[in-house]
Design an enzyme around this catalytic site. Structure first.
Site, PDB file in Angstrom:
ATOM      1  N   CYS A  30       0.602  -1.623  -0.050  1.00 21.80           N
ATOM      2  CA  CYS A  30      -0.152   0.255  -0.271  1.00 21.80           C
ATOM      3  C   CYS A  30       1.145   1.288  -0.046  1.00 21.80           C
ATOM      4  O   CYS A  30       1.345   1.734   0.658  1.00 21.80           O
ATOM      5  CB  CYS A  30      -0.373  -0.443   0.880  1.00 21.80           C
ATOM      6  N   CYS A  33       0.443   3.353   3.137  1.00 19.04           N
ATOM      7  CA  CYS A  33       0.933   3.012   3.859  1.00 19.04           C
ATOM      8  C   CYS A  33       2.153   3.803   4.179  1.00 19.04           C
ATOM      9  O   CYS A  33       2.368   4.150   5.299  1.00 19.04           O
ATOM     10  CB  CYS A  33       0.234   1.938   3.942  1.00 19.04           C
TER      11      CYS A  33
END
Length: 105
Positions: A30, A33
């Site tokens: 991600c 993230c």
């Protein structure tokens, strides 16, 4: 560095904690993230002894992510006395997380 949490120790380290706990639900693949990760690590240093700052990899730990309705990542949840008190979905500024933590200290 932020504390790594798993489904096995979530109850003990998050829900049973006597300090507020901020949990970053993330995954290695991600991109957003990876933007939040360094902020979470900084917060873990800044709030050492006052709050627990943790990370949970949702690819390897899905039970509590599902239980708390984490559908998008990054999602950062804040718990106090075992209760969910704040939810931030997506990337946010460091100040946003600090305000949330400060509000429960």
């Amino acid at each position: 560095m932020a504390l790594e949490i798993t489904d096995k120790d979530f109850q003990e380290k998050v829900l049973d904690s006597d300090k507020p706990v901020l949990v970053d639900f993330w995954a290695a693949w991600c991109g957003p993230c990876r933007m939040v990760g360094p902020i979470i690590d900084e917060l873990s240093t800044e709030y050492e002894g006052k709050a627990v700052i943790a990370k949970m990899d949702v690819d390897q730990n899905q039970e509590f992510a599902a239980k708390f309705g984490v559908r998008n990542i990054p999602t950062v949840l804040l718990f106090k006395n075992g209760e969910l008190v704040n939810r931030q979905v997506g990337v946010a500024q460091k100040e946003t997380y600090k305000e949330a933590i400060d509000s429960v200290l």
